[in-house]
Design an enzyme around this catalytic site. Structure first.
Site, PDB file in Angstrom:
ATOM      1  CG  ASN A  11      -1.707   1.240   1.414  1.00  0.00           C
ATOM      2  OD1 ASN A  11      -1.813   2.047   0.491  1.00  0.00           O
ATOM      3  ND2 ASN A  11      -2.280   1.430   2.598  1.00  0.00           N
ATOM      4  CD1 TRP A  12       3.767   1.233  -2.728  1.00  0.00           C
ATOM      5  CD2 TRP A  12       3.873   2.451  -4.606  1.00  0.00           C
ATOM      6  NE1 TRP A  12       4.668   0.628  -3.559  1.00  0.00           N
ATOM      7  CE2 TRP A  12       4.755   1.348  -4.725  1.00  0.00           C
ATOM      8  CE3 TRP A  12       3.766   3.343  -5.676  1.00  0.00           C
ATOM      9  CZ2 TRP A  12       5.533   1.137  -5.868  1.00  0.00           C
ATOM     10  CZ3 TRP A  12       4.541   3.127  -6.822  1.00  0.00           C
ATOM     11  CH2 TRP A  12       5.416   2.036  -6.908  1.00  0.00           C
ATOM     12  CE  LYS A  13       0.169   3.443   4.853  1.00  0.00           C
ATOM     13  NZ  LYS A  13      -0.063   3.605   6.264  1.00  0.00           N
ATOM     14  CG  HIS A  98      -5.885   1.761   5.225  1.00  0.00           C
ATOM     15  ND1 HIS A  98      -5.488   2.702   6.139  1.00  0.00           N
ATOM     16  CD2 HIS A  98      -4.819   0.952   5.028  1.00  0.00           C
ATOM     17  CE1 HIS A  98      -4.223   2.464   6.479  1.00  0.00           C
ATOM     18  NE2 HIS A  98      -3.796   1.400   5.810  1.00  0.00           N
ATOM     19  CD  GLU A 100      -3.096   5.459   6.820  1.00  0.00           C
ATOM     20  OE1 GLU A 100      -3.052   5.530   5.576  1.00  0.00           O
ATOM     21  OE2 GLU A 100      -2.176   4.972   7.508  1.00  0.00           O
ATOM     22  CD  GLU A 168      -3.606  -2.671   7.338  1.00  0.00           C
ATOM     23  OE1 GLU A 168      -2.506  -2.913   6.861  1.00  0.00           O
ATOM     24  OE2 GLU A 168      -4.225  -1.615   7.126  1.00  0.00           O
ATOM     25  N   GLY A 174       2.362   2.075  10.741  1.00  0.00           N
ATOM     26  CA  GLY A 174       3.345   3.152  10.603  1.00  0.00           C
ATOM     27  C   GLY A 174       4.069   3.510  11.888  1.00  0.00           C
ATOM     28  CB  SER A 213       5.022  -1.964  12.048  1.00  0.00           C
ATOM     29  OG  SER A 213       4.624  -0.626  12.278  1.00  0.00           O
ATOM     30  N   GLY A 234       2.709  -1.261   4.271  1.00  0.00           N
ATOM     31  CA  GLY A 234       2.737   0.152   3.915  1.00  0.00           C
ATOM     32  C   GLY A 234       4.163   0.598   3.625  1.00  0.00           C
ATOM     33  N   GLY A 235       4.788   1.213   4.627  1.00  0.00           N
ATOM     34  CA  GLY A 235       6.114   1.827   4.455  1.00  0.00           C
ATOM     35  C   GLY A 235       7.133   0.938   3.760  1.00  0.00           C
TER      36      GLY A 235
END
Ligand code: PEP
Length: 250
Positions: A11-13, A98, A100, A168, A174, A213, A234-235
């Site tokens: 997930n590049w967000k 998600h 967010e 999640e 993150g 994470s 993600g990251g």
């Protein structure tokens, strides 16, 4: 016991410009020159890069996914994107619900379910996210919160169509923090039980991803946990080398 092929989704967000396609090219190089991946690999870039990721990923088996979709197929919804549009751009998956989105855009379980239905209607596989906040976990409510989110967010159509669940924990996204392996096993086991209660045998085959994470350093031990059928990353999906290490940990 049913075997489920694992899936690793990046997930590049809201990260990624045209030059980020160089990372995708590097990931494709690693995937095609190294040992064949045992996982289905999906990249969910920002919508601006979706068509390019779908086109560029095709030769190396990397699939493209959206990060969200509107529940309507078209219409007066400035700034939104429909599942049909994502499919038209080459997506095969779409993340819905998600945390967010649930937080920043006040998305409820009803909204998430409608989006998942729209995704299925457009021929996409929704990756439906659930997860508790830290306060909910500290209060001992993690399993109840996640069970309620599952009941409200997964459409009945999951019985006939492929859906993916991503657990999640909000406090792990993150932050560099992850639940213990025992806690991951407990909640993934509870999710599996809810899916089987609702969908019977079909519930045995629905992938349950862990997200929050996940890194090259912890991927292997997390992916080894029972009922963890892959990861939503993600990251660590932004760097080809790190993402490849996670894919290779399957
Ligand atoms: C995510 O946003 O879905 C996620 C899991 O992020 P990270 O891996 O950076 O915690």
């Amino acid at each position: 016991m049913t075997t489920i092929s694992p899936l690793i989704a990046g997930n590049w967000k809201m990260n990624g410009l045209t030059h980020s396609l160089d990372e995708l090219a590097e990931l494709a190089r690693l995937l095609t020159t190294g040992a064949s991946p045992r996982a289905v690999v999906v990249i969910c870039p920002p919508a601006t890069l979706l068509a390019a990721v779908a086109a560029q990923g095709a030769s190396s088996g990397i699939l493209a996914g959206g990060q969200d979709c509107h529940m309507a197929a078209s219409g007066a919804h400035t700034g939104d994107i429909s599942a049909t549009m994502l499919a038209d751009a080459g997506a095969q998956y779409v993340i819905v619900g998600h945390s967010e989105r649930r937080t920043d855009h006040a998305e409820t379980d009803d909204i998430v379910r409608a989006k998942a239905e729209a995704a299925i209607g457009a021929g996409l596989k929704p990756i439906i996210c659930v997860g508790e906040t830290e306060a909910q976990r500290d209060a001992g409510h993690a399993e109840a919160v996640v069970s309620a989110q599952l009941a409200g967010s997964i459409p009945d159509a999951a019985e006939q169509h492929e859906v993916v669940v991503a657990y999640e924990p909000v406090w792990a996204i993150g932050t560099g923090r992850t639940p213990s392996l025992e806690d991951i096993a407990a909640i993934h086991g509870a999710i599996r039980a809810r899916l089987v209660e609702r969908f019977g045998e079909r519930g045995e085959t629905i992938r349950i991803l862990y997200g929050g994470s996940m890194k090259p350093q912890n991927a292997r031990e997390i992916l080894d946990v029972e009922n963890v059928n892959g990861g939503l990353v993600g990251g660590a999906s932004l760097l080809a080398k790190d993402f490849y290490t996670i894919i290779s940990a399957v």
